[in-house]
Design a protein around this motif. Structure first.
Motif, short mmCIF file in Angstrom:
data_model
loop_
_atom_site.label_atom_id
_atom_site.label_comp_id
_atom_site.label_asym_id
_atom_site.label_seq_id
_atom_site.Cartn_x
_atom_site.Cartn_y
_atom_site.Cartn_z
N ALA A 35 0.82 -1.22 0.00
CA ALA A 35 0.00 0.00 0.00
C ALA A 35 0.85 1.27 0.00
O ALA A 35 0.67 2.11 -0.87
CB ALA A 35 -0.96 -0.01 1.18
N PRO A 36 1.80 1.44 0.92
CA PRO A 36 2.58 2.67 0.88
C PRO A 36 3.45 2.78 -0.36
O PRO A 36 3.66 3.86 -0.87
CB PRO A 36 3.45 2.58 2.14
N VAL A 37 3.95 1.66 -0.89
CA VAL A 37 4.81 1.71 -2.06
C VAL A 37 4.03 2.23 -3.26
O VAL A 37 4.49 3.10 -3.98
CB VAL A 37 5.43 0.33 -2.36
N SER A 38 2.82 1.70 -3.47
CA SER A 38 2.07 2.12 -4.64
C SER A 38 1.65 3.57 -4.54
O SER A 38 1.69 4.30 -5.51
CB SER A 38 0.86 1.21 -4.86
N SER A 39 1.26 4.04 -3.34
CA SER A 39 0.87 5.43 -3.21
C SER A 39 2.09 6.35 -3.16
O SER A 39 2.00 7.51 -3.52
CB SER A 39 0.01 5.64 -1.98
N GLY A 40 3.22 5.83 -2.75
CA GLY A 40 4.44 6.63 -2.70
C GLY A 40 5.12 6.73 -4.04
O GLY A 40 6.13 7.40 -4.18
N ALA A 41 4.58 6.08 -5.06
CA ALA A 41 5.19 6.11 -6.38
C ALA A 41 5.10 7.49 -7.01
O ALA A 41 5.78 7.77 -7.97
CB ALA A 41 4.52 5.07 -7.30
N GLN A 42 4.28 8.37 -6.47
CA GLN A 42 4.19 9.73 -6.97
C GLN A 42 5.34 10.52 -6.35
O GLN A 42 5.18 11.13 -5.31
CB GLN A 42 2.84 10.33 -6.60
N LEU A 135 -5.53 16.67 -4.48
CA LEU A 135 -4.33 17.39 -4.90
C LEU A 135 -4.44 17.78 -6.36
O LEU A 135 -5.08 17.08 -7.16
CB LEU A 135 -3.09 16.52 -4.71
N ALA A 136 -3.78 18.86 -6.74
CA ALA A 136 -3.75 19.30 -8.13
C ALA A 136 -2.53 18.71 -8.81
O ALA A 136 -1.44 18.66 -8.23
CB ALA A 136 -3.71 20.82 -8.19
N ALA A 137 -2.71 18.26 -10.05
CA ALA A 137 -1.59 17.75 -10.84
C ALA A 137 -0.72 18.93 -11.28
O ALA A 137 -1.23 20.00 -11.61
CB ALA A 137 -2.10 16.98 -12.04
N LEU A 138 0.58 18.74 -11.30
CA LEU A 138 1.50 19.81 -11.70
C LEU A 138 1.50 20.04 -13.21
O LEU A 138 1.83 21.13 -13.67
CB LEU A 138 2.91 19.48 -11.23
N THR A 139 1.16 19.02 -13.97
CA THR A 139 1.29 19.13 -15.43
C THR A 139 -0.01 19.42 -16.16
O THR A 139 0.00 19.58 -17.38
CB THR A 139 1.87 17.81 -15.99
N SER A 140 -1.13 19.47 -15.44
CA SER A 140 -2.41 19.76 -16.09
C SER A 140 -3.35 20.39 -15.07
O SER A 140 -3.00 20.58 -13.91
CB SER A 140 -3.03 18.47 -16.65
N SER A 141 -4.54 20.68 -15.51
CA SER A 141 -5.52 21.27 -14.60
C SER A 141 -6.33 20.22 -13.86
O SER A 141 -7.22 20.54 -13.09
CB SER A 141 -6.47 22.19 -15.38
N SER A 142 -6.02 18.94 -14.07
CA SER A 142 -6.78 17.88 -13.41
C SER A 142 -6.43 17.81 -11.93
O SER A 142 -5.37 18.26 -11.50
CB SER A 142 -6.53 16.53 -14.08
N ARG A 143 -7.34 17.24 -11.18
CA ARG A 143 -7.14 17.06 -9.76
C ARG A 143 -7.10 15.56 -9.46
O ARG A 143 -7.91 14.81 -9.97
CB ARG A 143 -8.26 17.73 -8.98
N VAL A 144 -6.15 15.16 -8.66
CA VAL A 144 -6.04 13.77 -8.24
C VAL A 144 -6.78 13.66 -6.91
O VAL A 144 -6.44 14.35 -5.95
CB VAL A 144 -4.56 13.36 -8.07
N VAL A 145 -7.78 12.84 -6.85
CA VAL A 145 -8.62 12.75 -5.66
C VAL A 145 -8.09 11.66 -4.72
O VAL A 145 -7.63 10.61 -5.16
CB VAL A 145 -10.08 12.46 -6.06
#
Length: 185
Positions: A35-42, A135-145
């Motif tokens: 779980a932490p590895v997959s979410s920490g991949a960002q 959170l807001a994506a740095l490369t687009s206007s999309s939001r990561v929920v």
């Protein structure tokens, strides 16, 4: 040739049970580790106490508890009430829903339990406490929920019927959150 084993068949059965128990505990630990590895991949997303800075408060959400755990009286409602009280006592604002939270991050404290019977009258229980935010994506206007920005977790082995000590494990993880919250507010 006849082999004589001083431990006999009972010892062999105990060894098999111990191996099975350790395999089950290892499987539970592997679930936690993934779980932490997959979410920490960002890699651009910081995690930890700094991500709590400036948040006005949180909603408290808990998953439904596994049947093995709820049978001892530790229910979703009990977990949410205890965590909420701990946060209120520390001066942290609790919102009834994300819509009531004025922050665009809409943070919430997420509590999840996962239980695996060990076969020896105990349960291996993974306890996870996360803060998740929009959170807001740095490369687009999309939001990561629902990105995890803060977490604490533990795995404990507790006696199955009584589940003694499990509530205190949850309380300790929530206390870590409170300490980090206070450090940045």
């Amino acid at each position: 040739l006849q082999r004589h084993d001083r431990y006999g068949p009972r010892r062999e059965r105990e060894v098999r049970l111990n191996v099975r128990t350790w395999v089950q505990v290892a499987a539970l630990l592997a679930m936690i580790a993934v779980a932490p590895v997959s979410s920490g991949a960002q890699t651009m997303m910081p995690t930890g106490r700094e991500t709590l800075r400036g948040l006005p408060g949180v909603e408290v959400i808990a998953e439904d508890v596994p049947p093995e755990v709820s049978g001892a009286g530790l229910t979703h409602d009990v977990i949410v009430a205890a965590a909420s009280e701990q946060l209120r006592a520390a001066g942290i604002t609790i919102y009834a829903s994300q819509r009531q939270n004025p922050s665009p991050a809409q943070p919430y404290l997420y509590i999840h339990l996962n239980a695996v019977p060990t076969g020896t009258g105990t349960l291996a229980v993974a306890v996870q406490v996360h803060v998740r935010q929009t959170l807001a994506a740095l490369t687009s206007s999309s939001r990561v929920v629902n990105a995890m920005t803060w977490d604490a977790h533990d795995v404990v082995v507790v006696p199955a019927p009584a589940l003694t000590g499990l509530s205190s494990v949850i309380d300790d993880l929530v206390a870590r959150f409170v300490a980090d919250w206070k450090a940045v507010h």
